[in-house]
Scaffold this active site. Structure first.
Site, short mmCIF file in Angstrom:
data_model
loop_
_atom_site.label_atom_id
_atom_site.label_comp_id
_atom_site.label_asym_id
_atom_site.label_seq_id
_atom_site.Cartn_x
_atom_site.Cartn_y
_atom_site.Cartn_z
N TRP A 102 0.83 -1.22 0.00
CA TRP A 102 0.00 0.00 0.00
C TRP A 102 0.86 1.26 0.00
O TRP A 102 0.51 2.25 -0.63
CB TRP A 102 -1.00 -0.02 1.16
N ASP A 172 -2.05 6.52 6.31
CA ASP A 172 -3.09 5.67 5.73
C ASP A 172 -3.44 4.61 6.77
O ASP A 172 -2.76 3.60 6.89
CB ASP A 172 -2.57 5.03 4.45
N LYS A 196 -12.52 -2.05 6.22
CA LYS A 196 -11.80 -2.95 7.10
C LYS A 196 -12.29 -2.83 8.54
O LYS A 196 -12.80 -3.78 9.10
CB LYS A 196 -10.30 -2.66 7.05
C1 LIG Z 1 -7.41 -1.69 1.61
C2 LIG Z 1 -6.35 -0.66 1.72
C3 LIG Z 1 -6.25 0.39 0.79
C4 LIG Z 1 -7.14 0.50 -0.42
O1 LIG Z 1 -8.37 0.97 -0.07
P1 LIG Z 1 -9.49 1.29 -1.18
O2 LIG Z 1 -10.59 1.78 -0.31
O3 LIG Z 1 -9.78 0.01 -1.88
O4 LIG Z 1 -8.97 2.32 -2.10
C5 LIG Z 1 -5.26 1.34 0.98
N1 LIG Z 1 -4.42 1.27 2.02
C6 LIG Z 1 -4.48 0.28 2.93
C7 LIG Z 1 -3.52 0.26 4.08
C8 LIG Z 1 -5.45 -0.71 2.81
O5 LIG Z 1 -5.52 -1.70 3.72
#
Ligand SMILES: *Cc1c(COP(=O)(O)O)cnc(C)c1O
Length: 360
Positions: A102, A172, A196
């Site tokens: 990511w 993030d 998540k």
């Molecule tokens: C799942 C995830 C993403 C992607 O998220 P989207 O909502 O599909 O764009 C980005 N960063 C992390 C750490 C993730 O776990």
């Protein structure tokens, strides 16, 4: 009806109590005669749902009035672009830490807008740890520093907050928001896709320090300007209303569990049970440096990968689903977010022991 233990990395398990409540309210939300899905986002009923969700999130994370809380669409992936678009503020480069898949996506998106200075990378170690902070090549003139506190695919999690002085810190937190208490005041921007630890896919939560708003790059789409969303309280266009409502139910559920500190205690216990089981056996392995093991996403491999398929099939039959590891890592991955009950971990650990006995 039967519910499985769902170890999916995302979209992921939601608290059963939340789903039951949503079902109860599905056709008639509190006497309005309609589903939340059918409501105007500008009506009194939805406005109250929205305000309550924001207030509960502020309470859970102790978010001060210095921050906006936005409920947007576009996923964390849109934030990979919105962060540079809004935070560069005329500067030419930004610092990024590369601790996994990511991080890499965030880096490649940022490269469309600025020079990216990768201050540290664990790629040479196959993303199994975090480079020592004293080796980071920080630029004190960087527009901001971006990092990924929990790498969902590699199962690598920071156990500290980087101290970067006056450089705005951007995180993030898609896969670890609300999993443990944090000090929001250390951050300039925190963002998270909801699917998540917050709610259904389609909603993205952004926590944003107010003084950073209003300097987005010109010519960018209005939808990518934090100032426009902040000014319109996330209702510049139609927000993801049902996701926002469900997020509110999840925030309420977390409060009922005792808040984020209580969640963290449960999460630590759940993760420890699973890592202990992995470490106690030669049949299973986790490659991550112990101090940086994620409490949310636990990848593990079998000593004999030819047994992977059998493991997954039999796990599925035992009601333990979505344990297949990410294709880039292989093996298994158990995502054990807030909503995964401890009984799910117990069932998984028992299944693993039995599988080892039969096949080891
Ligand atoms: C799942 C995830 C993403 C992607 O998220 P989207 O909502 O599909 O764009 C980005 N960063 C992390 C750490 C993730 O776990």
């Amino acid at each position: 009806m039967s519910r499985v233990f769902n170890f999916s990395a995302g979209p992921a398990v939601l608290p059963q109590a939340v789903l039951v409540k949503a079902r109860e309210e599905m056709l008639d939300w509190q006497g309005t005669g309609m589903s939340v899905m059918e409501m105007s986002h500008r009506g009194k009923a939805f406005m109250s749902i929205a305000a309550r969700a924001e207030a509960d999130l502020r309470e859970l994370m102790s978010i001060s009035d210095d921050y906006h809380v936005l409920f947007l669409q576009g996923g964390a992936s849109s934030q990979f672009a919105m962060v540079p678009i809004n935070l560069l503020r005329g500067k030419k480069s930004a610092d990024y830490v590369n601790t996994g898949a990511w991080s890499k996506k965030a880096i490649s998106e940022a490269k469309r807008y600025c020079a990216v200075n990768v201050v540290a990378s664990d790629e040479a170690n196959n993303f199994t740890g975090i480079p020592a902070f004293d080796t980071w090549k920080l630029d004190k003139n960087a527009a901001y520093l971006h990092y990924t506190p929990n790498e969902t695919i590699g199962g690598v999690e920071f156990n500290y907050v980087p101290e970067v002085g006056d450089v705005p810190l951007v995180a993030d937190m898609s896969s670890n928001i609300l999993s443990a208490p944090i000090d929001v005041n250390k951050y300039a921007v925190i963002y998270a896709g909801a699917q998540k630890n917050i709610g259904p896919a389609g909603l993205t939560v952004v926590i944003l320090r107010k003084d950073l708003v209003g300097q987005a790059m010109e010519t960018m789409p209005a939808m990518f300007d934090y100032a426009i969303h902040a000014k319109n309280e996330s209702m510049y266009n139609t927000p993801p209303t049902y996701g926002w409502y469900l997020a509110g139910l999840v925030f309420d559920w977390i409060k009922q569990q005792g808040g984020v500190a209580a969640m963290a205690e449960i999460n630590q216990r759940k993760a420890k049970k699973l890592y202990d089981a992995i470490d106690a056996s030669d049949f299973y392995a986790n490659p991550v440096v112990p101090e940086y093991r994620s409490i949310m996403n636990v990848p593990f491999t079998l000593a004999n990968p030819e047994l992977d398929k059998k493991f997954l099939e039999e796990a599925e039959q035992a009601g333990l689903t979505a344990l297949k590891g990410h294709r880039s890592v292989g093996g298994m991955r158990a995502s054990i977010y807030n909503a995964m009950p401890e009984a799910g971990i117990d069932a998984l650990v028992a299944f693993m022991a039995e599988f080892e006995k039969q096949n080891g």
